[in-house]
Design a protein around this motif. Sequence first.
Motif, PDB file in Angstrom:
ATOM      1  N   LEU A 108     126.651 -10.964   8.428  1.00 47.46           N
ATOM      2  CA  LEU A 108     128.082 -10.904   8.725  1.00 47.46           C
ATOM      3  C   LEU A 108     128.330 -10.282  10.099  1.00 47.46           C
ATOM      4  O   LEU A 108     129.188 -10.744  10.858  1.00 47.46           O
ATOM      5  N   ASN A 113     130.153 -16.500   8.196  1.00 49.77           N
ATOM      6  CA  ASN A 113     131.523 -16.593   7.693  1.00 49.77           C
ATOM      7  C   ASN A 113     131.697 -15.773   6.415  1.00 49.77           C
ATOM      8  O   ASN A 113     130.740 -15.430   5.740  1.00 49.77           O
ATOM      9  N   GLU A 114     132.952 -15.489   6.089  1.00 53.86           N
ATOM     10  CA  GLU A 114     133.265 -14.575   4.996  1.00 53.86           C
ATOM     11  C   GLU A 114     133.202 -15.237   3.619  1.00 53.86           C
ATOM     12  O   GLU A 114     133.039 -14.563   2.609  1.00 53.86           O
ATOM     13  N   THR A 115     133.339 -16.569   3.580  1.00 55.07           N
ATOM     14  CA  THR A 115     133.465 -17.264   2.301  1.00 55.07           C
ATOM     15  C   THR A 115     132.191 -17.201   1.471  1.00 55.07           C
ATOM     16  O   THR A 115     131.101 -17.480   1.975  1.00 55.07           O
ATOM     17  N   ARG A 144     126.596 -17.683   0.266  1.00 59.87           N
ATOM     18  CA  ARG A 144     127.331 -17.677   1.527  1.00 59.87           C
ATOM     19  C   ARG A 144     126.800 -18.832   2.362  1.00 59.87           C
ATOM     20  O   ARG A 144     125.623 -18.862   2.713  1.00 59.87           O
ATOM     21  N   LEU A 146     126.487 -20.902   5.659  1.00 60.60           N
ATOM     22  CA  LEU A 146     126.684 -20.856   7.098  1.00 60.60           C
ATOM     23  C   LEU A 146     126.931 -22.246   7.665  1.00 60.60           C
ATOM     24  O   LEU A 146     127.700 -22.420   8.602  1.00 60.60           O
ATOM     25  N   LEU A 150     126.719 -23.155  12.249  1.00 65.29           N
ATOM     26  CA  LEU A 150     126.931 -21.714  12.284  1.00 65.29           C
ATOM     27  C   LEU A 150     125.621 -20.954  12.132  1.00 65.29           C
ATOM     28  O   LEU A 150     125.436 -19.894  12.739  1.00 65.29           O
ATOM     29  N   SER A 298     129.314 -26.691   8.258  1.00 67.11           N
ATOM     30  CA  SER A 298     130.403 -25.874   7.762  1.00 67.11           C
ATOM     31  C   SER A 298     131.753 -26.510   8.073  1.00 67.11           C
ATOM     32  O   SER A 298     132.679 -26.451   7.261  1.00 67.11           O
ATOM     33  N   GLU A 299     131.863 -27.138   9.245  1.00 65.80           N
ATOM     34  CA  GLU A 299     133.127 -27.757   9.651  1.00 65.80           C
ATOM     35  C   GLU A 299     133.388 -29.032   8.858  1.00 65.80           C
ATOM     36  O   GLU A 299     132.528 -29.906   8.764  1.00 65.80           O
TER      37      GLU A 299
END
Length: 467
Positions: A108, A113-115, A144, A146, A150, A298-299
Amino acid sequence: MKNIYDVIIVGAGPAGIFTALEITNLNPNFNILIVDKGRNIEKRACPARKTGKCVKCNPCGITFGWSGAGAFSDGKLSLSPEVGGRILDYFSEDECNKLIKYCDDIYLKFGANETVYGLNNEKVEDIKYEASKHNIRLIECPVRHLGTELAYGVLKKMYHYLVDNTNTEFNELTEVKDIIVEDNEIKGVKLVNKDGEKIINSKYVVIAPGRGGAEWLSNEAKKLNLKTTNNAVDIGVRVEVPNSIMDHLTKDLYEAKLVYYSDTFDNKVRTFCMNPGGVVSEERYDDEIAVVNGHSYSEKELRTDNTNFAVLVSTTFTEPFDQPIDYGQYIAKLGNMLTGGGVMVQRLGDLLNGRRTDYSRLKKSTTIPTLKYAVPGDLSFVLPQRHLTSIVEALKAFDKIAPGLYSKNTLLYGVEVKFYSSKFETNNKFETNIKNLYTIGDGAGITRGLMQASVTGVVVARDIVNK
């Protein structure tokens, strides 16, 4: 390179990176050398990702280099000690969870990312309950994600932090020719690269070569008389189906980790590396063996219409068998032989009907393959009957909780092989019977994923600094 370092780390995957991160965090004065067969992360590239065709780079840009296969993987951080390795063999569940939380916080810090998926306990319990009706076990594991893009960015930041801000050097395109031991104590390594051979001395050596270096490490173990035990051999296929079949599972879980014991042979069959909206990909080992893998981004705009995941049959062989990597390579080579050197694809319907998939049959598939240059073929000529039967029976069972999976248009890519080395016997600090020589990560047969590999690096770093 200097002639002497405090610590030499062989392999720049997550295990090696986290060793360096934790050592420099605890004692900034340590001089560290990291070497890898591959390239610096900013120089790594896979032409197949742009052109759709593997050109057999040497070394493989997907498998080797800074951050290992993790740089171009799906970037899943499994937040359960049950998933991704064997650290529960070394520590209590509470200790494992603390180590995972510690490493997760570092990811982190560097931009993960936080999700986190899999935290909707009510939904997870519903899926687990439904799976149990059909003798399927759902392994609960928060994830999690990435994503490929990412994961690259996070691991690149780690590289620049270590190289620019600490006493850490990274040497790319460098291999270890010999591990130097005297009186059962590590003394250093002999390295080879474009500049020739050089002996580098160090009090501590950490061997973390990843799956790409598993065979090399097994050979070194024999030379050094390191004790090992057989790991399970995981061989199977990568399945690709439309997102509509898996979305109800992946929406909350991201990765549905399912385990089924086959009806005929009672073999353990498991799903692994699930990629919603993902892409099936090829990777190379030893510059010649092509195996299948998968990843996703991720996108949302980069995602595809398909979900892919591995279905693997786990087999633990007993004495006198001691060549799990060679066995996996043999199966993979059979597949490569029939395709002219690439990955094979077959429709499930053709497999069940006992016929080869050809290009005309593949064009009829309503599941459009994302690995465009996969060669249509017949997996029954490649996989042993025990494996193929177990895979088909598992898919039929999984269809009960993911209707449409057991369809004629489901695509099977082969071969997926996980080159886990024989597991090295170490203490709970991952030190071998040779003083100050450590083996960690996937290449040592201890872990099977990014998070647990990172954990092993932290454990080793703490032991070295405490010494």
